[in-house]
Structures are given as C-alpha cells and as structure tokens.
Design a protein around this motif. Structure first.
Motif, short mmCIF file in Angstrom:
data_model
loop_
_atom_site.label_atom_id
_atom_site.label_comp_id
_atom_site.label_asym_id
_atom_site.label_seq_id
_atom_site.Cartn_x
_atom_site.Cartn_y
_atom_site.Cartn_z
N THR A 52 86.18 9.40 28.84
CA THR A 52 87.20 10.08 29.63
C THR A 52 88.32 10.59 28.73
O THR A 52 88.80 11.72 28.89
N LYS A 53 88.72 9.80 27.77
CA LYS A 53 89.76 10.24 26.84
C LYS A 53 89.28 11.44 26.03
O LYS A 53 90.06 12.38 25.76
N ARG A 54 88.01 11.44 25.64
CA ARG A 54 87.48 12.58 24.88
C ARG A 54 87.47 13.84 25.74
O ARG A 54 87.78 14.94 25.26
N ILE A 55 87.14 13.69 27.01
CA ILE A 55 87.13 14.83 27.92
C ILE A 55 88.52 15.45 28.02
O ILE A 55 88.70 16.68 27.93
N PHE A 56 89.54 14.62 28.16
CA PHE A 56 90.90 15.13 28.29
C PHE A 56 91.39 15.73 26.99
O PHE A 56 92.13 16.73 26.99
N THR A 57 91.00 15.16 25.87
CA THR A 57 91.37 15.73 24.58
C THR A 57 90.77 17.11 24.41
O THR A 57 91.45 18.05 23.95
N ARG A 58 89.50 17.27 24.78
CA ARG A 58 88.83 18.57 24.69
C ARG A 58 89.47 19.60 25.63
O ARG A 58 89.44 20.80 25.36
N ARG A 59 90.05 19.13 26.70
CA ARG A 59 90.71 20.05 27.65
C ARG A 59 92.12 20.42 27.21
O ARG A 59 92.83 21.13 27.92
N LEU A 74 97.17 9.59 43.36
CA LEU A 74 96.06 9.21 42.47
C LEU A 74 94.92 10.22 42.59
O LEU A 74 94.71 10.82 43.65
N GLN A 75 94.19 10.36 41.50
CA GLN A 75 92.91 11.05 41.49
C GLN A 75 91.89 10.08 40.91
O GLN A 75 91.99 9.69 39.75
N LEU A 76 90.92 9.71 41.73
CA LEU A 76 89.96 8.69 41.35
C LEU A 76 88.55 9.27 41.38
O LEU A 76 88.18 10.00 42.31
N SER A 77 87.78 8.92 40.37
CA SER A 77 86.37 9.34 40.34
C SER A 77 85.64 8.52 39.31
O SER A 77 86.17 8.23 38.24
N LEU A 78 84.42 8.16 39.63
CA LEU A 78 83.57 7.47 38.66
C LEU A 78 82.89 8.46 37.73
O LEU A 78 82.19 8.06 36.79
N GLU A 79 83.08 9.75 38.00
CA GLU A 79 82.55 10.81 37.15
C GLU A 79 83.72 11.68 36.70
O GLU A 79 84.03 12.70 37.33
N PRO A 80 84.40 11.28 35.64
CA PRO A 80 85.63 11.96 35.23
C PRO A 80 85.44 13.43 34.87
O PRO A 80 86.40 14.20 34.92
N ARG A 81 84.23 13.86 34.52
CA ARG A 81 83.99 15.27 34.21
C ARG A 81 84.29 16.17 35.41
O ARG A 81 84.62 17.35 35.26
N LYS A 82 84.15 15.59 36.61
CA LYS A 82 84.35 16.39 37.81
C LYS A 82 85.82 16.46 38.25
O LYS A 82 86.15 17.17 39.19
N ILE A 83 86.69 15.69 37.58
CA ILE A 83 88.10 15.69 37.96
C ILE A 83 88.77 16.97 37.46
O ILE A 83 88.70 17.30 36.28
N LEU A 141 97.09 1.93 29.77
CA LEU A 141 97.76 3.10 30.32
C LEU A 141 98.06 4.12 29.23
O LEU A 141 98.64 3.79 28.20
N TRP A 142 97.67 5.36 29.52
CA TRP A 142 97.93 6.48 28.62
C TRP A 142 98.70 7.56 29.39
O TRP A 142 98.52 7.72 30.60
N ARG A 143 99.50 8.31 28.66
CA ARG A 143 100.15 9.49 29.23
C ARG A 143 99.44 10.72 28.68
O ARG A 143 99.21 10.82 27.47
N ALA A 144 99.09 11.64 29.57
CA ALA A 144 98.38 12.87 29.18
C ALA A 144 99.32 14.06 29.36
O ALA A 144 99.81 14.30 30.47
N GLU A 145 99.60 14.77 28.26
CA GLU A 145 100.46 15.95 28.31
C GLU A 145 99.69 17.15 27.79
O GLU A 145 99.06 17.08 26.74
N LYS A 146 99.78 18.23 28.52
CA LYS A 146 99.07 19.45 28.13
C LYS A 146 99.69 20.04 26.88
O LYS A 146 100.92 20.23 26.80
N SER A 147 98.86 20.27 25.88
CA SER A 147 99.37 20.85 24.63
C SER A 147 99.82 22.28 24.86
O SER A 147 99.19 23.03 25.62
N GLN A 148 100.91 22.64 24.23
CA GLN A 148 101.44 24.00 24.39
C GLN A 148 100.69 25.00 23.50
O GLN A 148 100.26 24.67 22.42
#
Length: 521
Positions: free
Chosen positions: A486-493, A459-468, A514-521
């Motif tokens: 948090t979802k917007r942060i991951f989408t922008r990444r 797990l990676q846990l943080s109350l400040e998701p920008r720092k993850i 629950l969401w699955r996050a996959e890095k776009s190619q």
C-alpha cells in the motif's frame, strides 16, 4: 488430615474478617472501571457475533473504498432493531469456531440492558461472581472442609487472572463456572449416585461443551479420574459412561457444523500453529504462573513462582486422601499436557495462551487453598509459617496487581502489542481539523480502533488498496496500519509519506502504525 468440622465459625476471627474483606474487594474490582480498558479485537469479535453481523458483511458494506464516518462504521458495534436472534445464530454458525452458549446469553442480556462496553463486560463479571459458590462447593466435595472452601474463594476473589477476565467480553468466566460446576457435580454423583445427580452432571457437560470447545479437556480429566478411582464394571462407572456418552451425542450437531467449516476454522486459528523453541516455551509457561497469581512479569522470580505452584500440588498427597489429591493433580496436568504436548511435538503456541489454561490454574489454586487451610491455619510448625507466608504473598501481590491494572487503559490480557496504540494514534487523528483515514488493515482491528475516533472522522477502507481513489477535500490524509504494498502504491501515485507513530511495544515486532500522505507538488 482433613477435619470435617472446620466450618465458618471455627475459623479464627481474623481469617473470617480477611475472607469477607477479600470477597468485597474482589466483587468491587470486577465492576470498577468496566469501560476503561480498550475494547480490543477479541471483544470486538464478540460484539460482532452477538449483534448478528459477520466479517463478510462488514467488508461488503464498509470496506468498499467509499468515504464513511467512524460513526457509520460503529453501527456494526451497536444493537439494531433490524438484527434479531436469527442474525446472531447465522453469525455464530458461519465458522463455528466458538460454541454458542455465551454469545446467546450475551444476546439475551443486551436485549434487556442494552449494548455498551460496560454492559458486555458486566455479564462476564456476573459469571465470575457465580463461579465463587461453585468453587466453594467443589472444595467441599474434594476436601469436606469449609476452611479450604473459604480460603479458595478468598484467593479467587483477588487473583489477577480471574479479575482481569471478569472484565473481558469473552466466554472465559462462563467457562470457569462450567469447569467448577461440572467437577462438583461429578464428585457429588460419585459420592451419592442417583439419577438426579447424573442428569445434572450430564447437563453441566452439555453446557460446558457449548460454552467452550476446550471444555473437552474436562471430559478427559473427569474420565481419567473415574477410571482411576472406580471399579471398571461398577454401576457408578456405567452411569458415568452413559451420562458422558449422552452429553457427547448432544454436542454432535455443533461438531458436525465445526467439521463442515473446518477450512474457515483453520484459517482463523492459523496463528496457533506457529511454533517456538522449547526453551522459549518453558519460559512462557513459568511466566504464565506469575501472570495468573501476581499479574505481571517477575523476571527470574517467574521460576520461583512456578516451583511454588509445583510444591503446592506435589505435596497434596501428604495431607489429603487419594480421591482428593488425584482430582487436583489431574485438573492441573491433563488440560496443560493436552495443549503443551502438541505444541512441542507438532509446533504451536496454544499452551502459551493463559486464557486456555483456566482448568490448570484453577487446579493450582485448589492446591494452594488446601495447603494454606490445612497446614497454615492450625498448628505451630514451620509449615504453618511457610504457608501463611505464601498466603500473604498471594494476597498482597494479587491485590496490588488488581489495583494497578484497574487504572490502566491497556493491560497484558488485551494484547498490548496489538492494542496499545489505539489511544495514542487516535489522539493524533482526532486533533486534525479535517482528517481522512485510509486503511487496508484487518476488519476487527479497524473496528476496535475506530471506537477511539471522533464520530465525524472520515475513513476510506478497502482490503484492495489499488482500488482506493483518495477523496478530495480532506487534509491531512493518514494511512493506518498500511501494508508495504500500500505504501508503494501511494508513493507511485506521487504521495510523500511521513511516519508519525512507530509502535515499539514488542521489540521483536516493531510496527509502523500511522503515516501522513502528502501529495508532492
């Protein structure tokens, strides 16, 4: 009228065997499948405090954004030799929203038997059983009838409300003991005034206040009862006032601590200030009566159950003396009104939480027991048949609910909307070969959920998701209970998010768990 000679041997043999069967079943149900149901958020908080940890410590240690395993996170839910009584006391006094007696007794208990879901809940089951002789004694003090006492104890044994909370690691079973014990001691002190009786009553008040803050409603209930039954300047009244004053004085250290931590208490109880419409609240009040005695929502029959409770209480003056029925009426009305009136006037939801209504529900049970024993046991009238029918409904309905709930993993007292997703979502994660779970959710919710994860899940846990910074080498990557930000942060990444589980348990509050996050190619 009350017959003082109605002892155990005077009960019909069928009733005696019935009471014995109900007691055996009630005790069995309290210990059956103790560790089956989810150990939900409130119980996780119990373990956290009892074991000597604070939320701040969990955040500083585990919610850093670094990769940890579920097993490492669960150390905050295990007994450690490095954590002593002083740590438990520090955790309890950190906010002071919960008085300490139950948690200190739990600390002593797990020091002997160890900490686990089963052992934590076993203590509350024991308290629930100890409430039975207290209930019997209170019935004797109120009605001088063993028949009422046996019926009350038999019903209590299989009442869903008491069975469910006997299997929850929270103070409510101990609070039940204090409600019944202090009430019996008060009536005994009024009947036979003596220094010893008043001392014991005072000690029960102190223990009650240090068990549950809401025990304060019992102080008010007892005070009104004494005011309405005793002469104002009598020695008995003076003894009562002195005893109560000493008990309140003994509670002032914790009260001062509570006031000192008031901002923290207000923050942790903020959800209680969110109000509802009056119509919704009335529906929930009737629903609570069905949940208490039948363990489930009964639709339109909720109204009938509420009316039946009112009839049982309202007809007490016809069959019992004033000193008996007045106490029951006050026990039902005062605690409820102390919660309901502020909710209606100022906005809130405290009166909707059935666990805060234990005094009221116990009062209703006393009324049922008196009606059934004093009218259903003897005589050949329509009243006998009616109250025997009520007894049958309570027994069959209560037992059926207890048997069904004993097989369940999640039940209504565990907050189904907040904890029903644990087994489903954890199974999705545990099936993955090398998962990484990222979460910015609440501390105790994450702790409670992680109990369902395999020990080696990362797990990676943080109350400040920008720092993850997402760790490499894991696949798949899951987002657990992510905030919209948090979802917007991951989408922008550059991550593509796929929803895996939407929780529709509460139709008015659908949550994407629950969401699955996959890095776009």
């Amino acid at each position: 009228m009350i017959n003082k000679n109605w002892g155990w041997r005077t009960l019909p043999s069928g009733w005696r065997y019935g009471v014995i069967i109900l007691l055996v079943l009630g005790i069995f149900l309290r210990f059956y499948h103790l560790d089956r149901k989810v150990y939900w958020i409130d119980e996780t908080n119990t373990s956290l405090r009892t074991l000597g940890y604070t939320k701040t410590e969990v955040i500083e240690t585990a919610f850093t954004g670094e990769v940890i395993t579920a097993d490492q996170l669960m150390r905050f839910q295990r007994l450690s030799p490095d954590r002593g009584w002083s740590d438990t006391w520090t955790a309890l006094t950190g906010t002071a929203e919960h008085t300490p007696l139950y948690f200190l007794l739990s600390r002593a208990w797990i020091g002997v038997v160890g900490h686990s879901v089963a052992t934590m809940r076993a203590l509350t089951a024991i308290f629930s059983i100890l409430a039975m002789p207290c209930l019997f004694w209170l019935c004797w003090e109120l009605f001088q009838s063993f028949a009422v006492g046996w019926v009350a104890v038999g019903l209590y044994a299989i009442t869903p409300l008491h069975v469910l909370y006997a299997q929850e690691a929270r103070p409510y079973s101990l609070w039940t003991v204090m409600i019944l014990l202090s009430s019996a001691l008060l009536l005994r002190s009024l009947r036979t005034p003596s220094r010893q009786n008043w001392i014991l009553y005072g000690l029960s008040l102190i223990a009650g206040l240090y068990t549950q803050l809401l025990f304060g409603v019992m102080i008010l209930t007892h005070g009104l009862y004494v005011l309405l039954t005793e002469k104002w300047r009598s020695p008995t009244t003076r003894a009562y006032l002195m005893t109560t004053a000493i008990a309140l004085l003994a509670f002032t250290p914790w009260l001062a601590l509570l006031i000192h931590n008031l901002p923290k208490v207000q923050e942790s109880t903020r959800s209680l200030t969110e109000g509802y419409s009056f119509g919704y609240m009335v529906n929930r009040w009737f629903l609570n009566s069905s949940l208490a005695f039948f363990g489930r929502e009964l639709g339109s029959a909720n109204l009938l159950v509420g009316v039946l409770c009112g009839v049982a209480v309202g007809l007490l003056p016809r069959i019992t003396p004033k000193r008996s029925w007045l106490f029951v009426v006050l026990l039902v009305a005062v605690p409820f009104l102390c919660l309901a009136l502020p909710d209606v006037i100022l906005g809130g939801r405290a009166s909707l939480r059935i666990r805060y209504l234990f005094p009221t529900m116990l009062g209703i049970q006393l009324a049922f027991a008196a009606q059934i024993a004093l009218q259903g046991l003897w005589g050949r009238t329509w009243r006998q048949h009616f109250w025997r029918g009520v007894l049958g409904l309570l027994v069959v309905g209560g037992l059926a609910s207890c048997i069904v709930s004993s097989q369940a993993v999640v039940w209504w007292n565990k907050s189904v909307p907040r904890s029903s997703y644990y087994p489903i979502v954890s199974a999705l994660i545990n099936e993955a070969a090398n998962p990484l779970v990222i979460s910015d959710g609440s501390v105790t919710d994450t702790l409670a959920f992680s109990r369902w994860l395999d020990p080696d899940v990362h797990l990676q846990l943080s109350l400040e998701p920008r720092k993850i910074r997402v760790a490499r080498g894991y696949d798949p990557i899951f987002l657990l209970n992510p905030e919209e930000s948090t979802k917007r942060i991951f989408t922008r990444r550059g991550y593509e998010l796929t929803l895996l589980y939407r929780d529709t348990t509460d139709a008015d509050d659908v949550v994407d768990r629950l969401w699955r996050a996959e890095k776009s190619q």
